[in-house]
Design a protein around this motif. Structure first.
Motif, mmCIF file in Angstrom:
data_model
loop_
_atom_site.group_PDB
_atom_site.id
_atom_site.type_symbol
_atom_site.label_atom_id
_atom_site.label_comp_id
_atom_site.label_asym_id
_atom_site.label_seq_id
_atom_site.Cartn_x
_atom_site.Cartn_y
_atom_site.Cartn_z
ATOM 1 N N GLU A 1 -2.356 -7.981 -2.952
ATOM 2 C CA GLU A 1 -3.181 -6.784 -2.899
ATOM 3 C C GLU A 1 -2.799 -6.013 -1.634
ATOM 4 O O GLU A 1 -2.176 -6.586 -0.738
ATOM 5 N N PRO A 2 -3.156 -4.749 -1.581
ATOM 6 C CA PRO A 2 -2.768 -3.975 -0.394
ATOM 7 C C PRO A 2 -3.268 -4.665 0.877
ATOM 8 O O PRO A 2 -4.416 -5.107 0.930
ATOM 9 N N HIS B 1 -7.908 -3.587 3.065
ATOM 10 C CA HIS B 1 -7.126 -3.321 1.858
ATOM 11 C C HIS B 1 -6.895 -1.831 1.618
ATOM 12 O O HIS B 1 -6.582 -1.412 0.518
ATOM 13 N N ASP C 1 1.281 1.670 -5.310
ATOM 14 C CA ASP C 1 0.099 0.811 -5.330
ATOM 15 C C ASP C 1 -0.099 0.104 -3.980
ATOM 16 O O ASP C 1 -0.962 -0.755 -3.844
ATOM 17 N N LYS D 1 1.403 -2.163 -2.597
ATOM 18 C CA LYS D 1 1.560 -3.618 -2.558
ATOM 19 C C LYS D 1 2.974 -4.053 -2.210
ATOM 20 O O LYS D 1 3.223 -5.244 -2.028
ATOM 21 N N THR D 2 3.914 -3.106 -2.144
ATOM 22 C CA THR D 2 5.300 -3.481 -1.907
ATOM 23 C C THR D 2 5.908 -2.615 -0.810
ATOM 24 O O THR D 2 5.702 -1.394 -0.790
ATOM 25 N N SER E 1 6.564 -8.110 -1.329
ATOM 26 C CA SER E 1 5.352 -7.715 -2.053
ATOM 27 C C SER E 1 4.149 -8.587 -1.691
ATOM 28 O O SER E 1 4.285 -9.742 -1.271
ATOM 29 N N TYR E 2 3.012 -7.987 -1.862
ATOM 30 C CA TYR E 2 1.738 -8.633 -1.559
ATOM 31 C C TYR E 2 0.858 -8.587 -2.807
ATOM 32 O O TYR E 2 1.009 -7.710 -3.650
#
Lengths: 276, 545, 329
Positions: free
Chosen positions: B163-164, B475, B98, B100-101, B160-161
């Motif tokens: 969102e991208p 993003h 995804d 995000k990480t 981690s975030y």
């Protein structure tokens, strides 16, 4: 009688004459700059970049192909203008404070003189540098700040002179007659201090021109596109190793002018010296 | 003036998905090669215009400090010569599906200069340090987007975030600082500011305030000891003086001005001892128009001004040809650059025509255009201390006057230029420059939300379509997809002309001939400094161990 | 004598307060603040960080309050902390820089006196001769030359072309390995050019003062009388007259301090010498108010010290001063 003696002394003083000639020459250049300049000093021409002196470009051209001769000629205006106005400001402040301080004496005198002492303690170039950087360099700021930091000598001079004349009979007489203080100060006392002020002012102009060029070196003098000798010289210094003409001509203009004002000032001191 | 560099804060995400194992092997190979050749010794003398303010990379923002401290520290990632992201302290990394990480595997053989081992705790400490409100750092923005930081084992961290976030990976090129020396201490007052401890290839040796900073080779560097024994940074505030020191042999490397490059390097004194290197610099110059000024509201006006700006003449005349015309905010030759945009070749006729269409004509015959009784005149500002910008201003002043536009030039001292005029929106047009950072995210400079005091979209450019493109690009992790957004963004920018993009200059470097293995690349010239060496017979400086 | 010194010192207190006040006013004329400077054109700085800077530097407090805080600290010899990121105190910064500037100025001043006094005295003695005129033009030429221009020319000729002197800097790389004598020689070599150029520029002031002072003395009756009595000419001039002529020159020491310190900005920038002048210029450009203020105050204090030394020296040689015959100034 006195006038004749002064003229004779002046004629015999070659350094004074040289100084006067230099000063007169550059004032002439400044006044008639548009007639003397051979090109538009701001005209950029990338086809004639960094040309050495020639019969077309007497002093060569700069990195934008502008004619250095015309720039130096117009720069004379700016540099002399800065010198004259800065000194004008300092003489005005200095004279007024000196007259007040010397004439009234007492507490007023003490306050003014303490102020003078305080201002004299500062390395004035530091003050000038800081204030101009903070307020932004412009012709006006440069002149004003140089003027505001160099009046102390004039104040001391005027004050000393006033103190020595204020108890003289004719001043006392004037006061008894009810002539206003301002009138006494300017009509009767000021003429006595005119000569030393004039000499100080002459030397001050030289100092102001040098100060402007030093500020230009630090990037805080008169800013381009307005040409001053200081900023033409500073722009030229980057190419000093291969295009000598860029810095040589403005440099020599500053050198000769400052020398001229100094010789004139010192010469005036000798010529107008009443003691001999 | 003060230049803010983001050399390390830069991205070209080509290798984003591919990981970096092979690159690391390449690094190892060089280390072996270096050992095999075994030519160590000598020093490189570098000049800087100002003294460093401190040597903890993360809390300084001046270029002198960064120039020195980049050799003392490592980030988790760095660039290779072609601006691909490769591992530095990180052995490898994985990005979740995804996007995000990011999970970093760290190298295990790394030691701090004081001998302590480097672990994941140091990375965690660096992260916490960056987002701590009491840390006086200027680089916290990217780290504040992190929503989770996990130390999985001593050599693995997971970040981690919400969102991208496309620039995420590159943000981890930030210098990692030692936990065991800084924890619980006030960093700005720590002794590490004056005598830093990092993991980098050079370790701190000596600092003579205002004179020089000396680094010496880190014998235990995880990637092999660099060949040159020392780096000496000499502080010389004047460029003329620096050049004379170069001619004199007291400085080994310096960036030259175009005039020095073209006119002063053909003497025997120079050619016997120096080589010249040139490559496109990561920066561009532009004229920016205040979009809140009604004068520049109509895009035809801005287009006309660009048409009337002789870019090539400026490059040839002022840069002596050392640069290429710019048409947008990206560097030509990089992935992100879109060459297929509207270009404005010099044409005063087209400019006049556009101005006429917009209603400007010289109705009173004074040579200056007017409309509704108002003259077309404005002030062009730039900062003092950069003679090239002043020359640009003077050149366009002359060219614009030819089409009936009257321009006044004001040159202001940097601090007040920024604080009093730029930040307060009190300007008509400015001549300025940007560094081109490697990550293509144009958010800070072009997004309409970044118009305001102390923000970088100071001209207040606002275009909803551009805002959307920027948000989308930010993003999107896939570079090819991301590029689509930025290509369109460049097309719109070229049409709108909120800036007249002027040029991307060449970096002009003079370097002493005695250094070998010098190989300029898109990443610049010093990216492989550890490989440089001087053959035994040519070594100039000798140091007692 | 002690009483005289104490009196002079007490007299300096109001001057001192005035100095701090003016410095404080000057630096607060400035629009723009250092926090903005750090923040300017840096996209990676978030808004909270900016507020943090403002608070750290108390920029949100009124000017008067800051001045009083500053004075209070100053009474404890604390000039505060520099705004720059190096976390040093103003005192530390000045301490690093002061010795170099003092060395340059003392060396310059000694040489100026060494050359200017004989030049001035001799040109008074040979007034209006070719020598007098030559000296006049020479010393004014030094004054009239824009210093940075002369400095660049000298650096190129004596540094690059001839290789006689190092071009810039204060010490060689191998300074630490040199013997004590070697260290002194190294620094002397590095500072030779800046000192000589500043001496050339400073000759005019002192030599003209000495000349005028000598001319006045030569006109005095006792000199004429001594001559009339048939005393040896050179003895009259070089003992009796000279002593009296040089007295007032002493007072000019104090007055020339600010000029020299001011000039150090140019020398130190161009010759890369890390002194007070360079520090001041950089601090001004960075809006590092505490340092600007500190250097202004220290600079003014040096002048006060110079004046004090000159006054004491003057009082020591001329007892009339001590007993209050000096006029109100």
């Amino acid at each position: 009688m006195a006038r004749k003696r002064v003229i004779n002394k002046a004629k015999g003083n070659i350094l004074f004459l040289a100084g006067a000639a230099i000063v007169a020459f550059f004032v002439f250049v400044a006044v008639f700059a548009p007639l003397i300049a051979t090109h538009d000093p701001a005209h950029i021409d990338f086809n004639s970049v960094l040309l050495p002196p020639s019969s077309v470009y007497y002093f060569g051209t700069d990195e934008l192909g502008r004619d250095i001769f015309s720039r130096v000629v117009y720069g004379t205006r700016i540099s002399l203008f800065v010198g004259f106005v800065a000194v004008g400001i300092s003489v005005m402040i200095g004279t007024v404070l000196g007259l007040i301080s010397g004439y009234f004496g007492g507490f007023t005198d003490m306050i003014v003189m303490r102020f003078v002492d305080i201002m004299l303690c500062f390395p004035s170039f530091f003050l000038i540098l800081a204030v101009i950087a903070f307020l932004n360099p412009s012709v006006f700021n440069v002149m004003a700040v140089i003027g505001l930091t160099s009046w102390m000598g004039v104040t001391r001079l005027v004050r000393a002179e006033v103190m020595s004349v204020r108890t003289r009979d004719y001043i006392t007489a004037a006061r008894i007659q009810g002539i206003s203080t301002a009138k006494i100060l300017f009509k009767h006392i000021f003429p006595n201090v005119f000569t030393p002020i004039f000499i100080t002012a002459t030397l001050g102009i030289a100092g102001a021109i040098l100060t402007e060029s030093a500020l230009s070196f630090l990037g805080l003098g008169v800013q381009p596109p307005v040409p001053s000798w200081g900023n033409i010289l500073t722009a030229g210094k980057d190419n000093i190793l291969f295009a000598w003409w860029l810095s040589f001509f403005p440099g020599i203009a500053i050198f000769i002018t400052v020398l001229g004002y100094n010789l004139l000032g010192e010469g005036l001191r000798d010529v107008l010296d009443p003691k001999e | 003036m003060k230049k803010i560099v983001f050399l390390l804060l830069a991205v070209l995400c080509v290798s984003f998905l591919s990981g970096c194992e092979d690159k690391n092997k390449e690094g190892g190979k060089t280390a072996e090669k270096r050992k095999a050749e075994g030519v160590t010794g000598d020093a490189l003398v570098i000049s800087t215009l100002g003294d460093a303010s401190g040597l903890i990379y993360n809390i300084t923002s001046d270029s002198a400090s960064h120039e020195v401290s980049q050799y003392i520290y490592n980030g988790l990632v760095k660039f290779d010569k072609n601006l691909n992201i490769i591992g530095d302290l990180a052995e490898s990394w994985e990005i979740s599906d995804d996007s995000k990480t990011i999970t970093f595997k760290l190298k295990k053989n790394v030691k701090w200069h004081d001998g302590e081992p480097f672990t994941a705790d140091d990375v965690e400490f660096t992260y916490k340090f960056m987002i701590d409100n009491s840390t006086p750092t200027s680089y916290d923005a990217d780290f504040r987007l992190v929503t989770g930081f996990q130390v999985i084992d001593p050599y693995t961290v997971r970040i981690s975030y919400a969102e991208p976030f496309a620039p995420a990976l590159l943000s981890w090129s930030m210098a990692v600082i030692p936990k065991h020396l800084l924890e619980g201490k006030e960093a700005a007052k720590s002794s590490l500011m004056r005598s830093p401890v990092g993991t980098g290839m050079y370790r701190f040796k000596e600092w003579k305030s205002g004179e020089s900073i000396t680094l010496e080779a880190n014998e235990d560097y995880f990637d092999g000891r660099p060949n040159l024994d020392r780096l000496i940074f000499r502080i010389i505030p004047d460029l003329n003086t620096t050049f004379m020191e170069l001619l004199n042999g007291s400085v080994d490397i310096m960036g030259l001005t175009p005039t020095q490059w073209v006119k002063q390097t053909d003497t025997a004194l120079f050619t016997n001892s120096y080589d010249k290197y040139t490559y496109l610099a990561p920066s561009y110059a532009y004229i920016g128009y205040n979009m809140k000024n009604p004068l520049f509201e109509d895009k035809r006006i801005r287009q006309a001004l660009t048409y009337a700006t002789p870019k090539q003449e400026i490059i040839d005349g002022i840069l002596f040809g050392e640069g290429v015309p710019a048409h947008g905010p990206y560097k030509p030759g990089t992935l992100w650059y879109n060459d297929n945009v509207k270009k404005y070749e010099y044409s005063p006729e087209k400019a006049k025509q556009l101005l006429a269409e917009a209603g400007w004509a010289d109705s009173d015959g004074d040579g200056i255009l007017d409309k509704d009784g108002k003259q077309f005149s404005f002030t062009l500002m730039t900062n003092q201390g950069n003679s090239v910008r002043t020359k640009i201003a003077e050149t366009v002043q002359q060219n614009w006057s030819k089409i009936g536009i009257k321009v006044e030039i004001r040159v202001l001292e940097w601090a007040s230029f920024i604080n009093e005029y730029i930040d307060k929106g009190k300007f008509d047009a400015v001549v300025m420059g940007w560094n081109i950072v490697q990550d293509p995210d144009p958010y800070d400079v072009w997004h309409s939300s970044k118009c305001g005091p102390k923000m970088l979209n100071f001209i207040c450019y606002s275009n909803p379509e551009v805002d959307q493109l920027i948000d989308d690009g930010r993003h999107t992790m896939n570079p090819q997809e991301r590029k689509k957004y930025y290509d369109r963004f460049q097309e719109i920018l070229a049409e709108d002309q909120p800036y007249t993009f002027l040029y991307v200059p060449n970096a002009l470097v003079a370097l002493s001939k005695r250094f070998r293995e010098v190989d300029p690349a898109p990443a610049g010239i010093t990216y492989n400094l550890e490989e440089w060496y001087v053959p035994a017979g040519e070594q100039k400086y000798r140091f007692e161990k | 004598m002690l009483r005289y010194i104490a009196k002079r010192l007490a007299g300096m207190i109001p001057l001192f307060i005035g100095i701090t006040l003016i410095s404080f006013v000057v630096i607060h004329l400035a629009p723009g603040d250092p926090a903005q400077f750090i923040a300017s054109m840096n996209p990676k700085l978030s808004e909270t960080a900016y507020q943090k800077f403002v608070k750290m530097y108390e920029l949100d407090k009124p000017v008067l309050e800051r001045y009083i805080n500053w004075l209070g600290k100053f009474a404890r010899f604390d000039f505060g902390e520099s705004f720059s990121q190096d976390g040093k105190t103003v005192m530390e910064k000045i301490k690093e820089r002061l010795p170099v500037t003092i060395w340059l100025n003392v060396a310059g001043m000694v040489l100026i006196f060494l050359f200017a006094l004989p030049l001035g005295v001799l040109s008074a003695y040979y007034k209006d001769s070719l020598f007098d005129k030559g000296v006049t033009v020479f010393v004014f030429a030094g004054f009239a030359m824009p210093t940075f221009w002369l400095a660049l020319l000298c650096m190129y000729y004596f540094g690059v072309v001839k290789g006689w002197f190092p071009i810039s800097g204060l010490r060689s790389f191998n300074y630490d390995y040199l013997s004590t004598f070697g260290k002194i020689a190294d620094i002397a070599k590095h500072t030779f050019m800046p000192v000589v150029i500043s001496v050339f520029g400073g000759l005019a002031g002192i030599s003209r003062f000495a000349r005028n002072s000598m001319l006045d003395v030569l006109k005095e009756e006792y000199v004429t009388a001594a001559r009339a009595r048939g005393l040896n000419e050179s003895r009259v001039v070089f003992t009796h007259a000279l002593k009296n002529a040089l007295l007032p020159v002493v007072t000019i020491i104090g007055l020339s301090v600010p000029g020299l310190i001011g000039g150090s900005v140019i020398f130190e920038s161009i010759f890369s010498i890390p002194g007070m002048g360079q520090l001041f210029y950089q601090s001004v450009m960075m809006r590092d108010y505490p340092v600007v203020m500190g250097v202004l105050v220290i600079g003014a204090m040096l002048t006060l010290a110079g004046n004090l030394i000159a006054d004491i020296a003057y009082a020591a040689v001329d007892p009339r001063i001590r007993y209050g015959s000096k006029k109100s100034n």
